[in-house]
Design a protein around this motif. Structure first.
Motif, PDB file in Angstrom:
ATOM      1  N   GLY A  83       0.779  -1.384   0.020  1.00 45.28           N
ATOM      2  CA  GLY A  83       0.075   0.214  -0.001  1.00 45.28           C
ATOM      3  C   GLY A  83       0.913   1.234  -0.100  1.00 45.28           C
ATOM      4  O   GLY A  83       1.945   1.218   0.541  1.00 45.28           O
ATOM      5  N   ILE A  84       0.490   2.338  -0.587  1.00 39.49           N
ATOM      6  CA  ILE A  84       0.992   3.730  -0.472  1.00 39.49           C
ATOM      7  C   ILE A  84       0.189   4.653   0.205  1.00 39.49           C
ATOM      8  O   ILE A  84      -1.141   4.833  -0.060  1.00 39.49           O
ATOM      9  N   VAL A  85       0.913   5.384   1.175  1.00 37.71           N
ATOM     10  CA  VAL A  85       0.161   6.521   1.801  1.00 37.71           C
ATOM     11  C   VAL A  85       0.962   7.830   1.612  1.00 37.71           C
ATOM     12  O   VAL A  85       2.082   7.874   1.612  1.00 37.71           O
ATOM     13  N   ILE A  86       0.573   8.864   1.131  1.00 38.77           N
ATOM     14  CA  ILE A  86       1.053  10.196   0.865  1.00 38.77           C
ATOM     15  C   ILE A  86       0.645  11.037   2.000  1.00 38.77           C
ATOM     16  O   ILE A  86      -0.562  11.279   2.427  1.00 38.77           O
ATOM     17  N   VAL A  87       1.650  11.654   2.622  1.00 41.88           N
ATOM     18  CA  VAL A  87       1.494  12.670   3.701  1.00 41.88           C
ATOM     19  C   VAL A  87       1.853  14.153   3.385  1.00 41.88           C
ATOM     20  O   VAL A  87       3.287  14.129   3.108  1.00 41.88           O
ATOM     21  N   SER A  88       1.231  15.000   3.278  1.00 43.09           N
ATOM     22  CA  SER A  88       1.614  16.445   3.048  1.00 43.09           C
ATOM     23  C   SER A  88       1.255  17.404   3.802  1.00 43.09           C
ATOM     24  O   SER A  88       0.180  17.184   4.610  1.00 43.09           O
ATOM     25  N   HIS A  89       1.786  18.586   3.988  1.00 47.59           N
ATOM     26  CA  HIS A  89       1.295  19.667   4.855  1.00 47.59           C
ATOM     27  C   HIS A  89       0.023  20.340   4.222  1.00 47.59           C
ATOM     28  O   HIS A  89      -0.645  20.881   5.069  1.00 47.59           O
ATOM     29  N   VAL A  97       6.344  11.487   2.256  1.00 52.85           N
ATOM     30  CA  VAL A  97       5.955  12.447   3.112  1.00 52.85           C
ATOM     31  C   VAL A  97       6.821  13.843   2.220  1.00 52.85           C
ATOM     32  O   VAL A  97       7.771  13.747   1.484  1.00 52.85           O
ATOM     33  N   ASP A  98       6.402  14.981   2.624  1.00 48.23           N
ATOM     34  CA  ASP A  98       6.929  16.182   1.772  1.00 48.23           C
ATOM     35  C   ASP A  98       7.924  17.011   2.746  1.00 48.23           C
ATOM     36  O   ASP A  98       8.845  17.475   2.168  1.00 48.23           O
ATOM     37  N   LEU A  99       7.588  17.208   3.997  1.00 50.53           N
ATOM     38  CA  LEU A  99       8.695  18.165   4.751  1.00 50.53           C
ATOM     39  C   LEU A  99       8.917  17.340   6.045  1.00 50.53           C
ATOM     40  O   LEU A  99       8.402  16.510   6.292  1.00 50.53           O
ATOM     41  N   GLY A 100       9.861  17.972   6.689  1.00 50.96           N
ATOM     42  CA  GLY A 100      10.358  17.216   8.005  1.00 50.96           C
ATOM     43  C   GLY A 100       9.129  16.954   8.983  1.00 50.96           C
ATOM     44  O   GLY A 100       9.304  16.164   9.684  1.00 50.96           O
ATOM     45  N   GLY A 101       8.154  17.871   9.225  1.00 48.97           N
ATOM     46  CA  GLY A 101       7.114  17.682  10.315  1.00 48.97           C
ATOM     47  C   GLY A 101       6.221  16.391   9.609  1.00 48.97           C
ATOM     48  O   GLY A 101       5.854  15.594  10.571  1.00 48.97           O
ATOM     49  N   ALA A 102       6.261  16.207   8.296  1.00 44.60           N
ATOM     50  CA  ALA A 102       5.385  15.137   7.879  1.00 44.60           C
ATOM     51  C   ALA A 102       6.116  13.936   8.178  1.00 44.60           C
ATOM     52  O   ALA A 102       5.405  12.759   8.592  1.00 44.60           O
ATOM     53  N   GLU A 103       7.559  13.999   8.097  1.00 46.19           N
ATOM     54  CA  GLU A 103       8.278  12.719   8.416  1.00 46.19           C
ATOM     55  C   GLU A 103       7.996  12.276   9.889  1.00 46.19           C
ATOM     56  O   GLU A 103       7.822  11.186  10.219  1.00 46.19           O
ATOM     57  N   THR A 104       8.323  13.414  10.664  1.00 48.49           N
ATOM     58  CA  THR A 104       8.192  13.031  12.050  1.00 48.49           C
ATOM     59  C   THR A 104       6.894  12.693  12.619  1.00 48.49           C
ATOM     60  O   THR A 104       6.813  11.557  13.205  1.00 48.49           O
TER      61      THR A 104
END
Length: 131
Positions: free
Chosen positions: A7-13, A70-77
């Motif tokens: 599965g794929i999940v996309i996380v963005s601000h 993920v797009d940015l550091g906060g999304a990764e965290t």
């Protein structure tokens, strides 16, 4: 019995970025890959939300695993926090990829649609990262 495709999940601000990237993936691979996205904070503004990320992981869950882009550091965290909060039996089958969000999601989903295992899906997405 087969575990299905990763599965794929996309996380963005940004909810619009997350939804747009997911739409692009869906158009490229159809329904061959479980797909979900999480974007924005709980109030609907820019940011990310651990609970929403967990829900997206659940929605895209496959016994073959889930790759999170993920797009940015906060999304990764927050994605890493979401993984840590998942059931113990699932945690080791979820990876947060160090890859560009749109290109990484498309190539990861393409790889997953061919039945590749989680480690290959992750590696393929991460090959797109700048050195």
């Amino acid at each position: 019995m087969t575990a299905g495709n990763v599965g794929i999940v996309i996380v963005s601000h940004s909810p619009k970025v997350a939804e747009g990237a997911a739409d692009m993936v869906r158009q490229m691979v159809g329904a061959a890959v479980p797909l979900a996205w999480a974007g924005g904070n709980a109030e609907g503004g820019l940011g990310t939300d651990v609970a929403a990320i967990m829900a997206a992981i659940d929605a895209a869950w496959s016994e073959a695993g889930v790759a999170v882009l993920v797009d940015l550091g906060g999304a990764e965290t927050n994605s890493e926090m979401a993984v840590e909060m998942m059931e113990e039996g699932r945690r080791d089958r979820i990876v947060v990829c160090n890859a560009p969000i749109v290109e990484g999601a498309v190539i990861a989903a393409t790889e997953a649609s061919g039945g590749s295992p989680l480690d290959v899906v992750r590696r393929t997405a991460e090959e797109l990262s700048p050195v």
